[in-house]
Design an enzyme around this catalytic site. Structure first.
Site, PDB file in Angstrom:
ATOM      1  N   CYS A  48       0.835  -1.206   0.000  1.00  0.00           N
ATOM      2  CA  CYS A  48       0.000   0.000   0.000  1.00  0.00           C
ATOM      3  C   CYS A  48       0.872   1.259   0.000  1.00  0.00           C
ATOM      4  O   CYS A  48       0.583   2.226  -0.710  1.00  0.00           O
ATOM      5  CB  CYS A  48      -0.936   0.003   1.203  1.00  0.00           C
ATOM      6  SG  CYS A  48      -2.123  -1.361   1.184  1.00  0.00           S
ATOM      7  N   THR A  49       1.935   1.244   0.783  1.00  0.00           N
ATOM      8  CA  THR A  49       2.848   2.385   0.807  1.00  0.00           C
ATOM      9  C   THR A  49       3.506   2.553  -0.554  1.00  0.00           C
ATOM     10  O   THR A  49       3.571   3.672  -1.091  1.00  0.00           O
ATOM     11  CB  THR A  49       3.903   2.201   1.912  1.00  0.00           C
ATOM     12  OG1 THR A  49       3.234   2.111   3.180  1.00  0.00           O
ATOM     13  CG2 THR A  49       4.888   3.357   1.940  1.00  0.00           C
TER      14      THR A  49
END
Length: 159
Positions: A48-49
């Site tokens: 996600c990052t």
């Protein structure tokens, strides 16, 4: 789940911008420009990052097309503000804390073995100025990132 050509489900939700504001999709569409909704399972996680940072790295291309990019997750707006700050994200992150948007878009998934339920499948929807879904990508594998070139091309077609 909305398909290409369907009207995008409207919503009003908290928007993390460094502050906490409110966003209503239909009101943002009044600007006459496409909107990218990039759903992700959870802030402060590896893929996600990487995904949100990749959208940040490509933000100038989306801005050149007058498109707005928003990340969407179940995280609180306060956690999303910290996530934005730690990763230098210049676009807003929408907090779907109550899972309403995720349900409306039909993209909920569970990590039952971890006791985590109702987070967003990694998904990208491009909504054109008329409020219609111009592009849809949904992954059942949370470890797979979207094809960013494909998203950008969809925005260009929708602009």
């Amino acid at each position: 789940m909305p398909e290409i050509g369907d009207t995008a489900p409207d919503f009003t939700a908290p928007l993390a911008t460094g502050d906490v504001e409110s966003i209503t999709l239909s009101e943002r569409l009044e600007d006459g420009a496409p909107i990218v909704l990039a759903f992700f399972p959870g802030a402060f996680t590896g893929v996600c990052t990487t995904e949100m940072c990749t959208f940040q790295d490509r933000l100038a291309s989306f801005n050149d097309l007058d498109a707005s990019v928003y990340g969407v997750s179940r995280d609180s707006p306060f956690a999303l503000n910290e996530f934005r700050e730690q990763n230098g994200l210049e676009f807003g992150l929408i907090s779907d804390f109550n899972q309403e948007i995720i349900d409306d878009y039909g993209i909920a998934m569970d990590f039952a073995d971890l006791g985590v339920y109702g987070v967003a499948k990694r998904s990208v929807f491009v909504v054109d100025a008329d409020g219609e879904i111009a592009y849809s990508w949904v992954s059942d594998d949370p470890g797979v990132e979207p094809d960013y070139d494909e998203v950008e091309a969809a925005v260009e077609d929708a602009a």
